[in-house]
Write a protein that holds these residues in place. Sequence first.
Motif, short mmCIF file in Angstrom:
data_model
loop_
_atom_site.label_atom_id
_atom_site.label_comp_id
_atom_site.label_asym_id
_atom_site.label_seq_id
_atom_site.Cartn_x
_atom_site.Cartn_y
_atom_site.Cartn_z
N ILE A 101 0.89 -1.12 -0.05
CA ILE A 101 -0.25 0.02 0.17
C ILE A 101 0.75 0.87 0.07
O ILE A 101 1.49 1.54 0.91
CB ILE A 101 -1.06 0.02 1.36
CG1 ILE A 101 -2.30 -1.38 1.25
CG2 ILE A 101 -1.97 1.40 1.46
CD1 ILE A 101 -3.29 -1.39 2.79
N VAL A 102 1.00 2.21 -0.97
CA VAL A 102 1.54 3.39 -1.31
C VAL A 102 0.91 4.14 -1.07
O VAL A 102 -0.61 4.38 -1.51
CB VAL A 102 2.16 3.53 -2.39
CG1 VAL A 102 2.91 4.97 -2.91
CG2 VAL A 102 2.72 2.28 -2.93
N ILE B 278 4.98 8.02 0.73
CA ILE B 278 5.54 8.78 -0.44
C ILE B 278 4.93 10.38 -0.33
O ILE B 278 3.87 10.49 0.19
CB ILE B 278 5.16 8.22 -1.76
CG1 ILE B 278 3.84 9.07 -2.00
CG2 ILE B 278 5.77 6.99 -2.03
CD1 ILE B 278 3.67 8.06 -3.88
N ASN B 279 5.70 11.44 -0.98
CA ASN B 279 5.38 12.86 -0.81
C ASN B 279 4.13 12.54 -2.02
O ASN B 279 4.19 12.49 -3.11
CB ASN B 279 6.28 14.01 -0.60
CG ASN B 279 6.91 13.73 0.28
OD1 ASN B 279 6.76 13.53 1.15
ND2 ASN B 279 8.29 13.56 -0.45
N ALA C 279 1.00 10.61 -9.17
CA ALA C 279 1.16 9.64 -8.64
C ALA C 279 1.17 8.27 -8.60
O ALA C 279 1.75 7.29 -8.11
CB ALA C 279 -0.77 9.25 -8.03
N ILE C 280 0.36 7.26 -9.35
CA ILE C 280 0.43 5.81 -9.97
C ILE C 280 2.30 5.73 -10.10
O ILE C 280 3.11 4.78 -10.11
CB ILE C 280 -0.16 5.62 -11.49
CG1 ILE C 280 -1.68 5.65 -10.90
CG2 ILE C 280 0.22 4.23 -11.60
CD1 ILE C 280 -2.21 5.23 -9.82
N THR C 281 2.91 6.74 -11.31
CA THR C 281 3.95 6.21 -11.79
C THR C 281 5.31 6.81 -10.55
O THR C 281 5.79 5.49 -9.79
CB THR C 281 4.32 7.39 -13.08
OG1 THR C 281 3.46 7.88 -13.71
CG2 THR C 281 5.78 7.11 -13.44
N SER D 172 8.74 4.27 -6.35
CA SER D 172 8.93 4.49 -4.43
C SER D 172 8.60 3.15 -4.13
O SER D 172 8.80 2.64 -3.30
CB SER D 172 7.99 5.48 -4.06
OG SER D 172 8.77 6.57 -4.16
N GLY D 173 7.91 2.40 -4.60
CA GLY D 173 7.19 1.41 -4.56
C GLY D 173 8.14 -0.06 -5.09
O GLY D 173 8.36 -0.96 -3.87
N ASN D 174 8.36 -0.15 -5.72
CA ASN D 174 9.57 -0.97 -6.10
C ASN D 174 11.08 -0.38 -5.66
O ASN D 174 11.50 -1.58 -5.31
CB ASN D 174 9.82 -1.09 -8.14
CG ASN D 174 8.66 -1.37 -8.38
OD1 ASN D 174 8.74 -2.94 -8.18
ND2 ASN D 174 8.06 -1.35 -10.07
#
Length: 192
Positions: A16-17, A44-45, A51-53, A58-60
């Motif tokens: 979850i981001v 994330i900020n 947002a998706i990119t 960041s998630g990866n």
Amino acid sequence: MSRVSAGRRQKVKRLIVVDGETEKIYLNIIKQKIRGASIDIKKINPCGAEAITEGLTSGNAYGIARNIQYEHFYISIDKDDLTVEQFNKICDDERNNNNVTLIFTNEAFEVWLLAHIQLMNSSIISRTRLNHMLGAFLNEEYDKTNSKQIMKIIECANDCINTPKQNTSRINTISFSAQCTNFGVLLDLLQI
């Protein structure tokens, strides 16, 4: 930094981001209440149309650093100051990524918090008004980073999972122009 042996398999999980501290605090409290919810949360900020990119990037990176391969990303954002063009780009980006689910709240995450207390409808309540209503319930000024206040809001619901989901059932379809939240998807996810 330790190396991963060639024979060791990476864990596969969901992430979850979130783009807000309040959402992260809330989800961590719910994870503790559910006990056993095996999902990671990354803040994330806010990044507007990206947002998706940014959530995926960041998630990866977060997963690589922890030797985890995330199979699905739940990216949670608020409308905040998004334009309709930015919103449409985010929705297009989600459609183009099978491993992404967009969690969207219009106007702010406080719509979801207020759903622990009352039934919600599609009339947009301003952020200022949402904060005032939560403050009235708390009998003190609402502070979105105060985990004790968030805990009190969560605990007022008869059922901290089903009450807010039921109270947002009429507004759980993503919309730029109407009050909405599909945050209940994350609570279902935490129970898996």
